[in-house]
Write a protein that holds these residues in place. Structure first.
Motif, PDB file in Angstrom:
ATOM      1  N   TYR A 103       0.833  -1.207   0.000  1.00 49.94           N
ATOM      2  CA  TYR A 103       0.000   0.000   0.000  1.00 49.94           C
ATOM      3  C   TYR A 103       0.870   1.260   0.000  1.00 49.94           C
ATOM      4  O   TYR A 103       0.623   2.194  -0.771  1.00 49.94           O
ATOM      5  N   ALA A 104       1.865   1.303   0.876  1.00 45.81           N
ATOM      6  CA  ALA A 104       2.725   2.491   0.986  1.00 45.81           C
ATOM      7  C   ALA A 104       3.453   2.764  -0.327  1.00 45.81           C
ATOM      8  O   ALA A 104       3.547   3.915  -0.761  1.00 45.81           O
ATOM      9  N   ALA A 105       3.953   1.725  -0.961  1.00 43.77           N
ATOM     10  CA  ALA A 105       4.653   1.912  -2.235  1.00 43.77           C
ATOM     11  C   ALA A 105       3.709   2.458  -3.303  1.00 43.77           C
ATOM     12  O   ALA A 105       4.069   3.372  -4.045  1.00 43.77           O
ATOM     13  N   ALA A 106       2.502   1.911  -3.365  1.00 43.87           N
ATOM     14  CA  ALA A 106       1.529   2.370  -4.353  1.00 43.87           C
ATOM     15  C   ALA A 106       1.053   3.789  -4.045  1.00 43.87           C
ATOM     16  O   ALA A 106       0.794   4.574  -4.955  1.00 43.87           O
ATOM     17  N   ARG A 107       0.962   4.129  -2.793  1.00 42.57           N
ATOM     18  CA  ARG A 107       0.470   5.451  -2.377  1.00 42.57           C
ATOM     19  C   ARG A 107       1.509   6.546  -2.586  1.00 42.57           C
ATOM     20  O   ARG A 107       1.195   7.627  -3.056  1.00 42.57           O
ATOM     21  N   TYR A 108       2.762   6.278  -2.204  1.00 40.21           N
ATOM     22  CA  TYR A 108       3.774   7.330  -2.197  1.00 40.21           C
ATOM     23  C   TYR A 108       4.725   7.296  -3.403  1.00 40.21           C
ATOM     24  O   TYR A 108       5.391   8.284  -3.671  1.00 40.21           O
ATOM     25  N   HIS A 109       4.834   6.169  -4.077  1.00 41.83           N
ATOM     26  CA  HIS A 109       5.675   6.041  -5.274  1.00 41.83           C
ATOM     27  C   HIS A 109       7.142   6.391  -5.037  1.00 41.83           C
ATOM     28  O   HIS A 109       7.831   6.845  -5.959  1.00 41.83           O
ATOM     29  N   LYS A 110       7.612   6.259  -3.833  1.00 41.96           N
ATOM     30  CA  LYS A 110       9.019   6.487  -3.503  1.00 41.96           C
ATOM     31  C   LYS A 110       9.337   5.710  -2.235  1.00 41.96           C
ATOM     32  O   LYS A 110       8.446   5.274  -1.516  1.00 41.96           O
TER      33      LYS A 110
END
Length: 169
Positions: A103-110
């Motif tokens: 989720y965090a990767a998809a949300r923040y893209h970094k």
């Protein structure tokens, strides 16, 4: 400090999903074997979660989920560690980690140190609450937090380094 990295969200229909999951499961087999050479190395460094975090963050929650479920099962079957009695709690934390990291990767893209620290804190908190519900023991649920701070720091710093340096593409 952060740099641009390429993050993926592989699906269950892609062969790459299973190839990467197999590689990360292998990492989650080898790394714990190294840390178990140290007294209480597994409890202090939490190595079985490292490649789950890396895989879920880089390639999405599906790679992370496969890694999260298979790593503890294979390790337990081959080496008796983790013990069967603690498998449900470890698998719960692993699955939570895979979902939160994806989720965090998809949300923040970094991949920043702060975001990765948030992911590790979230899986420890949510997984610890789940472990408390499973075992009825607050002491058991808090063990990772009490003993595993070096491992959590290793997860954050090591995954940040690998994501931002070695696995940028």
């Amino acid at each position: 400090m952060e740099t641009t990295i390429k993050l993926y969200s592989l699906s269950f229909t892609e062969q790459k999903t299973y190839l990467w999951a197999t590689a990360f499961v292998a990492g989650n087999i080898l790394l714990p074997q190294l840390f178990h050479l140290l007294p209480q190395g597994g409890m202090i460094f939490l190595p079985i979660y490292f490649f789950t975090l890396l895989g879920a963050y880089k390639f999405g929650w599906k790679v992370g989920l496969l890694t999260a479920v298979l790593s503890p099962l294979v390790n337990s079957a081959l080496f008796g560690m983790p013990a069967v009695a603690v498998l449900p709690a470890i698998m719960l934390k692993s699955v939570v980690l895979a979902l939160v990291a994806g989720y965090a990767a998809a949300r923040y893209h970094k991949a920043s140190l702060l975001i990765l620290a948030g992911v590790v804190a979230a899986y420890q908190l949510l997984g610890g609450l789940g472990e408390w519900a499973l075992t009825g023991s607050l002491q058991a649920a808090m063990q990772d937090i009490r003993l595993g701070l070096p491992g959590m720091l290793l997860q954050v710093a090591g995954c940040w380094l690998l994501l931002n340096r070695a696995l940028k593409q």
